[in-house]
Design an enzyme around this catalytic site. Structure first.
Site, PDB file in Angstrom:
ATOM      1  N   GLY B 161       0.797  -1.217   0.000  1.00  0.00           N
ATOM      2  CA  GLY B 161       0.000   0.000   0.000  1.00  0.00           C
ATOM      3  C   GLY B 161       0.832   1.270   0.000  1.00  0.00           C
ATOM      4  N   SER B 228      -4.131   2.055   8.848  1.00  0.00           N
ATOM      5  CA  SER B 228      -3.966   2.176   7.399  1.00  0.00           C
ATOM      6  C   SER B 228      -4.808   1.183   6.621  1.00  0.00           C
ATOM      7  CB  SER B 228      -2.498   1.917   7.054  1.00  0.00           C
ATOM      8  OG  SER B 228      -2.163   0.583   7.438  1.00  0.00           O
ATOM      9  N   TYR B 501       1.639   5.822  21.450  1.00  0.00           N
ATOM     10  CA  TYR B 501       1.681   6.425  20.130  1.00  0.00           C
ATOM     11  C   TYR B 501       1.789   7.934  20.311  1.00  0.00           C
ATOM     12  CZ  TYR B 501       0.376   6.276  15.157  1.00  0.00           C
ATOM     13  OH  TYR B 501       0.375   6.332  13.797  1.00  0.00           O
TER      14      TYR B 501
END
Lengths: 585, 585
Positions: B161, B228, B501
């Site tokens: 991707g 994603s 994160y």
């Protein structure tokens, strides 16, 4: 860092010639019944009057308690290939008390518990065995042993509990170098426990029962309980990619181990910290799982630990047939959270369990209850078809309650009947004492062993049926004595399939090479397993016993990759265990 | 075997110069507000009047919608290194429609989505890029491409991707050979679904959203949802060892994939059957997880599938402070079965979420509800301290009920207040639209990116605090404009720790090399993460961005093992992506 471990008390001494603790063995009582000597296990000291008659019936042979195939242990022990130079070099690394050259000890380090190996040490000839056994007491000593092996052109074979059933410890007859067996059992400390993150760092030579006992002092458990947990080691579990009977709750060894230290030919593999989960490129530590001594020696591991469960309860369910029990398991896995352990034995194994009932009032109780089943409540249950499922529940009270509600509801849908916690508990306890039975039976011309596989749900029933039929057919075709014993149980459930565990045995009086015939038949069973879509092994591993089958499960490129990898990471083949056909020197 | 996949409709076309679908981008509306164009996402077409003022406030700078840093995309595109011989050889393997030499397409195949890469293609110079892009349509074609590369002295870099954030696709400036980008997205079929065993075999180029849609037709899901998921591929997930947001229920990629086919320099790695779990020696397939294109190309995988959950519900809880929210998560993991996803944002990220509220009545509702919190019910909640935890529950009605009961009980103990399913749902939906914001902000001189780590529970709070402080200090020390944006969220829970994160961004007007300054500061943050016991990466991977840190987390022997392994398995470096410092040619 805790001090060196205390020496094991005499009460924990292990036999060299048979399975298990020295204080325990099967015997024939004064009354002519089978009895387990010692007082270690629940069955210890109890007579099992039904057992021999049942064996005779099943094997259709005249097994006779007075007709003994007397073991010749120790059969010939090969002289060690051991230079003064090597001994001197070893003495620069470890003390004299860490070096052993006694023949029987060396022999014990050259085999596991396959039937061929156990037959060999008693009635035949094991062949090449390790030349010296060394007992390192630190990771540094292990690393120094690698240097000695390099300099002295020797080879190293790690030894944990010696419980493998894959010929993983067997030495190559053609090995010209000195074989150093590295017995890891003095590297057995729990180095630290981290309660906040629920981790422990444990040396690789720690034996399962000691890990359990040590963690229990802190209210903790690792939850890993292979059938060999009394003797096998953490390092051995990793090297064979082991599975524990409570994996539904705790996971298999690959789920439990977060980090490993490994001494390799190129130095020590280690990491700076231990993450809950990460993505840091190719994870070489994962190669160590299932490496069977061929890439290096695991010296310690960081493992997950768990609080001891609030509740531990056993259970059992009877089903009219194996097929119904199997369907129950499938639905259980789909519809509910399964308990820590779920096992389903087939009818013959169910009978085997009954035959091991001691002479006691409990026996009478069970029998009458059983009769009630047959006669009144569930007329459809036939003695030659019914099977049992044994259960271990662990967790909080509410978790266990929920699991029990769901499970018994699903079981009822498949004709299952609750048969109580006592029968379940007994089934699991039997695991440990039953391990002694094989060596006992060999004294009466019976050879037996287990083998296992994993397989998708959709192929599992056919696999069981076909493997049994194939063994019965091939046995008959060879005109071997009586009938063989062949039975299966489902021992692990996964979302996508199950582990199936077979026992196979037969009476060999009058046959001079039963271990070879056994191996021939086991290979036929393995062929059938592979044809039915089963794996080469669920948890026993490959070793040397199954290496010839690797080309049937892996593409040529995959096999070549393995050989290249071994050659690259251990070019001198210092770790010469030679399992998985990695003896390319 | 289904036929070749249909070409993608125009409506699914992706941008070459920015993140995502071509039909979606952030913009400034006629009213001078931020707006998302298109109608793909929930926020699409809606004005976000609070956003720009909030950005100005946080960055303490005068971000001006009229002052545009106009992208120069495409900046210089390097001429391809492409011989007639190589092209001719490629044409023997694939058709002309499967070969692409267009400059912008080649450039797109030479980068992922790190801030440096995205800055480079718009304002600087990406450098060396692939010389040709090939779109194989079968595993056989991939294998033939390997032969072409061998014969033509070219190198292969798989492309899924293109969503990585590790410089994994960046080409070495010094690569003299032709670089063939192998775009896998035409290998995108679900080859088979096995409902009995709950497995599916899927080609590696299948994109997450297509896998979801295809399985959904059968009432199934793979359950793997990285942020994603709209663009990333199954093969990419495996090569980066990806993590999905619902891993509590479905597991991470290594838990979901049971088998892989991989085309390597030595042939195709494949297996004869797919076992639920096995012990068959060293499992080379495990090396492919995290291999980042350096060992071969994954062509298909067998993955677990699950029935679509009976119930999917969102939830959210507000906590007075990050610390209280964190303690709640710890207890949740210890005491209960956590829902499919649990995320905790810090206060700044909570505000960020509020700033992205569209101008609508919902906004007013929320505000007033918020005011009620502050003023009446929970006076202790301070606007500059409170945080939010967002939740996704999936499972049967009774499972979800139990999870909710347990979770909200534990949350209340830590001062948590239920804030409703709508806020939770919004938090998760934001994930997809928010991914477009970075490219938009770059138009206004703001550079930003995320990075992540995993860390033991005991070190997590200090890690968050220290990384933020260090970035603020270093930023100030450099006298850079205004204040940076630095915020953290906990995105995954494990028994032994968490994934954290970070977002970090700043205003760079007047600075000529913001991407270099960013990288410098990101490296400082990474240094701090490692010092605090964090991992090099939880799921982004190593690529080239983090390879310099490998010696800090692995022993020299471990690093040498990796190099030896690469050399042994791909001696000609045919798979020349060069990640993890494996560019040893």
């Amino acid at each position: 860092m805790p001090g060196p471990p205390p020496p094991l008390p005499e009460s924990e001494a292990e036999s060299l010639d048979v399975w298990g603790f020295r204080d325990t063995h099967f015997d024939i009582s004064e009354n002519g019944h089978v009895i387990i000597r010692g007082n270690r296990y629940e069955l210890s000291g109890k007579e099992l009057p039904r057992f021999l008659p049942w064996v005779r019936e099943v094997l259709e042979t005249d097994v006779n308690a007075k007709d003994v195939h007397r073991p010749q242990y120790p059969t010939a022990i090969a002289e060690p290939v051991l230079s003064e130079g090597l001994l001197a070099a070893l003495r620069t690394v470890v003390s004299d008390t860490q070096i052993e050259t006694n023949g029987e000890v060396r022999m014990r380090h050259g085999h596991g518990h396959t039937q061929e190996e156990m037959f060999s040490i008693k009635y035949a000839h094991l062949g090449r065995i390790p030349d010296v056994v060394v007992y390192p007491e630190s990771e540094e000593e292990v690393a120094k042993l690698v240097e000695v092996a390099k300099q002295q052109n020797a080879t190293l074979v790690p030894y944990g509990g010696g419980t493998n059933v894959t010929d993983a410890l067997r030495c190559f007859p053609s090995e010209q170098r000195s074989i150093i067996s590295v017995d890891m059992r003095r590297l057995n400390r729990v180095l630290w426990i981290d309660r906040t993150n629920m981790l422990a760092c444990i040396q690789a030579g720690a034996v399962g029962r000691h890990i359990m006992a040590e963690l229990k002092k802190h209210g903790l458990t690792m939850g890993h309980e292979p059938d060999s947990v009394e003797f096998s080691t953490l390092g051995g579990w990793i090297a064979t990619n082991a599975s524990g009977m409570k994996k539904n709750r705790y996971g298999n060894i690959e789920d439990l181990v977060l980090d490993v230290n490994v001494v390799t030919a190129g130095g020590t593999l280690e990491r700076s910290s231990c993450s809950p989960r990460e993505s840091v490129g190719m994870d070489l530590r994962r190669l160590i799982f299932g490496s069977e001594g061929t890439l290096g020696i695991v010296t310690s591991a960081v493992v997950k630990v768990f609080s001891l469960p609030e509740v531990q309860e056993y259970g059992s369910v009877l089903f009219p047939s194996f097929e119904q029990g199997f369907k129950f398991m499938y639905d259980l896995m789909r519809e509910a959270s399964p308990p820590a352990s779920v096992r389903l034995v087939d009818n013959l194994q169910f009978q085997f369990g009954l035959a091991l009932k001691p002479k006691s009032t409990a026996m009478g109780k069970f029998k009458s209850r059983l009769e009630r089943f047959f006669v009144t409540k569930i007329k459809g249950f036939a003695g030659e078809k019914m099977v049992a499922c044994t259960l271990v529940f662990e967790g909080s009270r509410s978790e266990v309650d929920q699991q029990q509600r769901d499970l018994y509801r699903i079981a009822a849908r498949h004709g299952g009947m609750k048969a109580g916690g006592e029968n379940g508990r007994r089934g699991y306890q039997l695991t440990y004492s039953i391990a002694y039975i094989r060596d006992f039976l060999m004294n009466y011309y019976i050879i037996a062993e287990s083998f296992e596989t994993s397989v998708a749900w959709s192929d599992a029933m056919a696999l069981c049926t076909n493997v049994k039929r194939r063994l019965l057919d091939e046995y008959a075709r060879r005109k071997l004595p009586g009938k063989p014993f062949v039975t299966a149980r489902v021992t692990q459930l996964y979302r996508t399939g199950v582990c199936i565990y077979f026992y196979f045995g037969f009476y060999y009086k009058g046959i001079s090479n039963p271990q070879e015939i056994y191996l021939d038949l086991e290979n036929i069973a393995r062929d059938e397993i592979l044809k039915c879509g089963g794996s080469l092994s669920h948890h026993h591993g490959v070793g040397k016993l199954r290496q010839a089958y690797l080309p049937r499960i892996m593409s040529p490129a995959a096999l070549q990759w393995k050989r290249d990898l071994k050659k690259s990471l251990d070019p001198a083949n210092l770790f010469g265990a030679g399992n998985q056909d990695l003896d390319s020197q």
